[in-house]
Scaffold this active site. Structure first.
Site, PDB file in Angstrom:
ATOM      1  N   TYR A 111      23.926  83.536  32.072  1.00 29.04           N
ATOM      2  CA  TYR A 111      24.852  82.417  32.277  1.00 29.04           C
ATOM      3  C   TYR A 111      24.708  81.789  33.669  1.00 29.04           C
ATOM      4  O   TYR A 111      25.630  81.119  34.135  1.00 29.04           O
ATOM      5  CB  TYR A 111      26.285  82.879  32.035  1.00 29.04           C
ATOM      6  N   LYS A 113      29.495  87.860  20.288  1.00 35.35           N
ATOM      7  CA  LYS A 113      30.100  88.280  21.554  1.00 35.35           C
ATOM      8  C   LYS A 113      31.047  89.482  21.374  1.00 35.35           C
ATOM      9  O   LYS A 113      31.468  89.789  20.254  1.00 35.35           O
ATOM     10  CB  LYS A 113      30.851  87.092  22.172  1.00 35.35           C
ATOM     11  N   ASN A 125      35.194  83.339  22.354  1.00 32.34           N
ATOM     12  CA  ASN A 125      34.928  82.428  21.239  1.00 32.34           C
ATOM     13  C   ASN A 125      33.818  82.915  20.315  1.00 32.34           C
ATOM     14  O   ASN A 125      33.152  82.136  19.650  1.00 32.34           O
ATOM     15  CB  ASN A 125      34.684  81.008  21.756  1.00 32.34           C
ATOM     16  N   GLU A 137      15.982  81.882  26.423  1.00 34.43           N
ATOM     17  CA  GLU A 137      16.993  82.886  26.072  1.00 34.43           C
ATOM     18  C   GLU A 137      16.404  83.957  25.146  1.00 34.43           C
ATOM     19  O   GLU A 137      16.675  85.155  25.324  1.00 34.43           O
ATOM     20  CB  GLU A 137      18.200  82.191  25.426  1.00 34.43           C
ATOM     21  N   THR A 183      33.276  74.653  21.508  1.00 39.96           N
ATOM     22  CA  THR A 183      33.486  75.757  22.454  1.00 39.96           C
ATOM     23  C   THR A 183      34.926  76.258  22.412  1.00 39.96           C
ATOM     24  O   THR A 183      35.182  77.458  22.402  1.00 39.96           O
ATOM     25  CB  THR A 183      33.140  75.286  23.883  1.00 39.96           C
TER      26      THR A 183
END
Ligand code: UDP
Ligand code: MG
Length: 139
Positions: free
Chosen positions: A50, A10, A113, A127, A92
């Site tokens: 998402y 990320k 995260n 995905e 998470t």
């Protein structure tokens, strides 16, 4: 059984130059990186990715965070890859993540995260297909 799962490094991690450090943890756990690309996610891509969280209060912020800097999308392969990567990622919320997990090592907070990993084999397929074609994946 050999499986494939989908991973994202990320923006909070790419911004801090942690791509290599995270890949070292992934490979150290015995998972093979069989496809990888650095991209700037568009708002449409992040919203679609998402979609399942669209009704959650953090959805807007999540889409904003995921498009705030480049990400690295990956396909990971290995024995039990989906569940194994969830374990390697950690909880998470990094405050709840076990020692040695990617989120314990690198995450800033629950929103930033550091990594995404598929939560089922069906979702892994969907995905992967959002970001890769079969020809991109070299096992
Ligand atoms: N998230 C957040 N606040 C929350 C829960 C989740 O910002 O209270 C973000 C976080 O980045 C998380 C993502 O939304 O990784 C997707 O949430 P999910 O419950 O699927 O967690 P994950 O599968 O990533 O562990
Ligand atoms: Mg999830």
């Amino acid at each position: 059984m050999t499986e494939r799962t989908f991973s994202i490094i990320k923006p909070d991690a790419t911004k801090r130059n942690l791509t290599g450090a995270i890949n070292a943890v992934i490979e150290g756990a015995g998972l093979r990186i069989v496809a990888q690309r650095r991209i700037q996610m568009t708002e449409d891509q992040a919203k679609k990715f998402y979609e399942v969280h669209a009704a959650r209060p953090f959805y807007g912020e999540l889409v904003e965070t995921m498009t705030s800097a480049p990400v690295v999308v990956q396909v990971l392969e290995g024995d039990n890859a989906m569940a194994k990567y969830r374990e390697v990622m950690g909880a998470t919320n990094p405050e709840q993540a076990a020692e040695g997990t990617i989120r314990k090592l690198f995450a800033l907070n629950v929103g930033e995260n550091s990594v995404h990993g598929s939560d089922s084999l069906d979702n892994a397929k969907l995905e992967i297909a959002q970001f890769f074609t079969d020809a991109d994946i070299v096992g």
